[in-house]
Design an enzyme around this catalytic site. Sequence first.
Site, PDB file in Angstrom:
ATOM      1  N   CYS A   7       0.853  -1.168   0.000  1.00  0.00           N
ATOM      2  CA  CYS A   7       0.000   0.000   0.000  1.00  0.00           C
ATOM      3  C   CYS A   7       0.901   1.234   0.000  1.00  0.00           C
ATOM      4  CB  CYS A   7      -0.901  -0.063   1.241  1.00  0.00           C
ATOM      5  SG  CYS A   7      -1.650   1.454   1.821  1.00  0.00           S
TER       6      CYS A   7
ATOM      7  N   GLU B 143      -5.295   2.657  -4.518  1.00  0.00           N
ATOM      8  CA  GLU B 143      -4.598   1.836  -5.507  1.00  0.00           C
ATOM      9  C   GLU B 143      -4.916   2.388  -6.896  1.00  0.00           C
ATOM     10  OE1 GLU B 143      -2.369  -0.190  -4.939  1.00  0.00           O
ATOM     11  OE2 GLU B 143      -2.729  -1.060  -2.959  1.00  0.00           O
TER      12      GLU B 143
END
Length: 225
Positions: free
Chosen positions: A2, A106
């Site tokens: 992440c 994302e």
Amino acid sequence: MCGRYATTKSNADLSKLFEAVDVAEPLRASWNVAPTDPVPLVRMSKEHEARVLDTARWGLVPHWAKDLKAGARMINARAETVTELRSFASSFAKRRCLIPADGWFEWVRDGKEKQAFYMTPADGEPLAFAGLWSAWGPESVLTCSVITTAALGGLRKVHDRMPLILPADRWADWLAGGGDAERLLSPLSERDLEAIEVRPVGAAVGNVRNNSPELIEPAANITLF
């Protein structure tokens, strides 16, 4: 993954939620946390004999690293190898933490274009990422990493990895140290993950200089595949 996330809750909000003593710097809401930024975390403190809300630099720096630059490459630790790698194994055994987040970002590539998505609980409640911390150098600079695991359910449409998210009933065991690694590193069920909204957002989040609530607002006329 992440590589960007949002964390906007105040010291008071987080210390109450996690039942932690507040020893953190005054927190500033961020809708675009980037590697090496200061972030809140919750860890166990021998001094306070309790959970504490603290502040750390995102990107774990092992005590043996030459400088803080190493942290930029270690913002994430893979659940599959976290107990084995020299960089993370000691922290997994002794220095686990919770990293509060509102959601994470994302990007999905479509030809030459990239579309940003924001993953966040549909009910607006904060998340607790499983994390690790370490103290580096003579000033004991706190640094941390987010543990990631294989994506499940609909989240696989966005990325093959996701943060290891811990519900409240797993916080105590995670922070305690020791324990069965396989159980500690087990992901949320696919049913629980259905509560995570996958929200298309605008391209502005791609620039670390942008930081405002508009970054997490739904983008018009865009759907997930």
